[in-house]
Design a protein around this motif. Structure first.
Motif, mmCIF file in Angstrom:
data_model
loop_
_atom_site.group_PDB
_atom_site.id
_atom_site.type_symbol
_atom_site.label_atom_id
_atom_site.label_comp_id
_atom_site.label_asym_id
_atom_site.label_seq_id
_atom_site.Cartn_x
_atom_site.Cartn_y
_atom_site.Cartn_z
ATOM 1 N N SER A 135 5.357 -5.876 -6.707
ATOM 2 C CA SER A 135 5.834 -4.958 -5.674
ATOM 3 C C SER A 135 5.954 -3.532 -6.199
ATOM 4 N N ASN A 136 6.254 -3.370 -7.483
ATOM 5 C CA ASN A 136 6.454 -2.026 -8.026
ATOM 6 C C ASN A 136 5.189 -1.422 -8.611
ATOM 7 N N VAL A 137 4.374 -2.210 -9.265
ATOM 8 C CA VAL A 137 3.160 -1.673 -9.879
ATOM 9 C C VAL A 137 2.047 -1.499 -8.854
ATOM 10 N N VAL A 138 1.913 -2.446 -7.945
ATOM 11 C CA VAL A 138 0.794 -2.434 -7.007
ATOM 12 C C VAL A 138 1.207 -1.917 -5.629
ATOM 13 N N MET A 139 2.227 -2.533 -5.022
ATOM 14 C CA MET A 139 2.577 -2.169 -3.655
ATOM 15 C C MET A 139 3.247 -0.803 -3.583
ATOM 16 N N ARG A 140 4.100 -0.487 -4.529
ATOM 17 C CA ARG A 140 4.781 0.812 -4.545
ATOM 18 C C ARG A 140 4.046 1.812 -5.433
ATOM 19 N N GLY A 141 3.626 1.379 -6.632
ATOM 20 C CA GLY A 141 2.997 2.286 -7.588
ATOM 21 C C GLY A 141 1.528 2.538 -7.355
ATOM 22 N N ARG A 142 0.873 1.675 -6.562
ATOM 23 C CA ARG A 142 -0.529 1.867 -6.143
ATOM 24 C C ARG A 142 -1.487 1.976 -7.327
ATOM 25 N N LEU A 143 -1.283 1.147 -8.343
ATOM 26 C CA LEU A 143 -2.177 1.178 -9.497
ATOM 27 C C LEU A 143 -3.591 0.768 -9.091
ATOM 28 N N GLU A 144 -4.570 1.531 -9.570
ATOM 29 C CA GLU A 144 -5.961 1.278 -9.239
ATOM 30 C C GLU A 144 -6.796 1.131 -10.505
ATOM 31 N N ALA A 145 -7.961 0.546 -10.338
ATOM 32 C CA ALA A 145 -8.889 0.365 -11.458
ATOM 33 C C ALA A 145 -9.205 1.713 -12.097
ATOM 34 N N GLY A 146 -9.252 1.718 -13.435
ATOM 35 C CA GLY A 146 -9.593 2.915 -14.170
ATOM 36 C C GLY A 146 -8.430 3.846 -14.451
ATOM 37 N N GLU A 147 -7.264 3.585 -13.846
ATOM 38 C CA GLU A 147 -6.116 4.452 -14.086
ATOM 39 C C GLU A 147 -5.445 4.104 -15.406
ATOM 40 N N ARG A 148 -4.656 5.054 -15.896
ATOM 41 C CA ARG A 148 -3.899 4.885 -17.135
ATOM 42 C C ARG A 148 -2.470 4.467 -16.775
ATOM 43 N N PHE A 149 -2.043 3.339 -17.324
ATOM 44 C CA PHE A 149 -0.765 2.733 -16.967
ATOM 45 C C PHE A 149 0.065 2.525 -18.222
ATOM 46 N N LEU A 150 1.328 2.941 -18.168
ATOM 47 C CA LEU A 150 2.269 2.739 -19.269
ATOM 48 C C LEU A 150 3.441 1.909 -18.781
ATOM 49 N N VAL A 151 3.768 0.859 -19.539
ATOM 50 C CA VAL A 151 4.966 0.072 -19.256
ATOM 51 C C VAL A 151 5.862 0.094 -20.483
ATOM 52 N N HIS A 152 7.139 0.376 -20.273
ATOM 53 C CA HIS A 152 8.116 0.310 -21.353
ATOM 54 C C HIS A 152 8.670 -1.111 -21.434
ATOM 55 N N GLY A 153 9.155 -1.463 -22.638
ATOM 56 C CA GLY A 153 9.611 -2.843 -22.822
ATOM 57 C C GLY A 153 8.472 -3.823 -22.690
ATOM 58 N N GLY A 154 7.374 -3.532 -23.340
ATOM 59 C CA GLY A 154 6.150 -4.297 -23.134
ATOM 60 C C GLY A 154 6.222 -5.750 -23.538
ATOM 61 N N SER A 155 7.158 -6.125 -24.430
ATOM 62 C CA SER A 155 7.236 -7.522 -24.866
ATOM 63 C C SER A 155 8.229 -8.335 -24.044
ATOM 64 N N SER A 156 8.891 -7.730 -23.072
ATOM 65 C CA SER A 156 9.828 -8.447 -22.215
ATOM 66 C C SER A 156 9.072 -9.281 -21.193
ATOM 67 N N GLY A 157 9.819 -10.062 -20.408
ATOM 68 C CA GLY A 157 9.176 -10.814 -19.343
ATOM 69 C C GLY A 157 8.480 -9.908 -18.357
ATOM 70 N N ILE A 158 9.147 -8.831 -17.950
ATOM 71 C CA ILE A 158 8.528 -7.860 -17.050
ATOM 72 C C ILE A 158 7.335 -7.203 -17.725
ATOM 73 N N GLY A 159 7.512 -6.788 -18.970
ATOM 74 C CA GLY A 159 6.452 -6.070 -19.663
ATOM 75 C C GLY A 159 5.197 -6.895 -19.868
ATOM 76 N N THR A 160 5.346 -8.127 -20.340
ATOM 77 C CA THR A 160 4.163 -8.967 -20.568
ATOM 78 C C THR A 160 3.449 -9.288 -19.262
ATOM 79 N N THR A 161 4.208 -9.417 -18.189
ATOM 80 C CA THR A 161 3.591 -9.650 -16.883
ATOM 81 C C THR A 161 2.863 -8.405 -16.395
ATOM 82 N N ALA A 162 3.493 -7.245 -16.545
ATOM 83 C CA ALA A 162 2.875 -5.997 -16.095
ATOM 84 C C ALA A 162 1.582 -5.713 -16.846
#
Length: 330
Positions: A135-162
């Motif tokens: 809901s936050n990365v795709v539906m709200r954040g509108r991430l698209e192919a080729g874009e540059r994406f940064l997630v903090h807490g990358g080893s958390s449950g949220i981070g590994t999923t993102a």
């Protein structure tokens, strides 16, 4: 299936506090209303909002169970009117609360089938995490192919999923983590890992052209740094504030560089909004899970009556991926 009258659950004693306030109790087994199901819980996911609720800083919304637990897996034990599920179906569900228990009630359209070939233990880790990320990365954040994406807490449950979802969308992914071992986990999932203890994510992202989208759960002094790390027309999506929600921020770059700062929390959203997220996951993400192309990264499991140590594990910050409670197993 005939529901028993009582069940074992884990309650938050008093007004909250440390992990020691999580104590076994006996509660009435919930009954389903129209559009609802009761799940006999096999496994329950442990999440940061559970810790916040236990500490007394994240109250349940009106009408929700006071018991912690926002996701679980198991089998449908009872159904209300107008429900398409059958007793015995293997499911995982997003919950308004109450997951730290042998039985839990939730809306039927917040429930998803267990993906093909996935054990109930892993399926318990999907709802809260995948609803939040999608809901936050795709539906709200509108991430698209080729874009540059940064997630903090990358080893958390949220981070590994993102990381995994962003890679499936053909984005270029960066992730921050606090140890070299955690960075290796992020790299193995396809991210360019940044150890925030010895590298500056702002400098790295600016050198790459800036992040088109950042997913942040840190807050505090990360907010102005995130703004600096964004590309023009970039988006910052805030989903938590581990370092606090108060920050001094120069808003001029938002206008000059056409930036978007937004965010959300999942639990207070309407039943309809959550059902729409479930529909989107069912259509796009569940086929990836069925094919084994993505999946939860598991850290550890604890017995239901050992929920306090599960919370200690999360608060220590050493975990990688998801922590679960074993209720009935399977």
């Amino acid at each position: 299936m005939t529901l028993p009258d009582e069940m074992t659950a884990i309650e938050i004693a008093g007004n909250g506090g440390g992990p020691e306030v999580l104590r076994p109790t006996t509660r009435p087994v919930p009954r389903p209303g129209p559009g609802q199901v009761v799940i006999r819980v096999a496994w329950a996911g442990v999440n940061r909002p559970d810790v916040a609720q236990r500490a007394g800083t994240y109250a349940p919304p009106p009408g929700a169970s006071d018991l912690p637990g926002l996701e679980s897996s198991g089998h449908v034990a009872a159904v209300g009117d107008g429900v398409g599920w059958n007793v015995g179906d293997a499911v995982c569900g997003l919950l308004p609360g109450g997951g730290y228990a042998e039985y839990v009630r939730t809306q039927a359209d917040h429930v998803l089938r267990v993906p093909d070939g996935m054990a109930l233990r892993e399926a318990a880790c999907l709802p809260e995490t995948y609803f939040t990320v999608w809901s936050n990365v795709v539906m709200r954040g509108r991430l698209e192919a080729g874009e540059r994406f940064l997630v903090h807490g990358g080893s958390s449950g949220i981070g590994t999923t993102a990381i995994q979802i962003a890679r499936m969308l053909d984005a270029r992914v960066w992730a921050t983590a606090g140890t070299d071992d955690k960075c290796r986990v992020c790299a193995d999932l396809g991210a360019e890992a940044i150890n925030y203890r010895n590298a500056d994510f702002v400098e790295i992202l600016r050198d790459a052209g800036g992040a088109n989208l950042i997913l942040d759960m840190v807050g505090g002094d990360y907010v102005p740094r995130n703004v600096k790390a964004l590309a023009d027309d970039g988006r910052l999506v805030q989903i938590a504030f581990l370092q606090g929600p108060q920050v001094a921020l120069n808003l001029a770059p938002l206008m000059m560089r056409r930036l978007t700062l937004t965010g959300s929390t999942l639990r207070p959203q309407s039943d309809l909004a959550k059902a729409r997220i479930a529909d989107s996951l069912r259509e796009t993400v569940w086929p990836w899970l069925d094919a084994g192309r993505i999946g939860p990264i598991m850290d550890s499991e604890f017995a239901l009556d050992d929920a306090a140590n599960a919370h200690r594990r999360m608060e220590e910050g050493d975990h990688v991926g998801k922590i679960v409670l074993r209720v009935a197993g399977g």
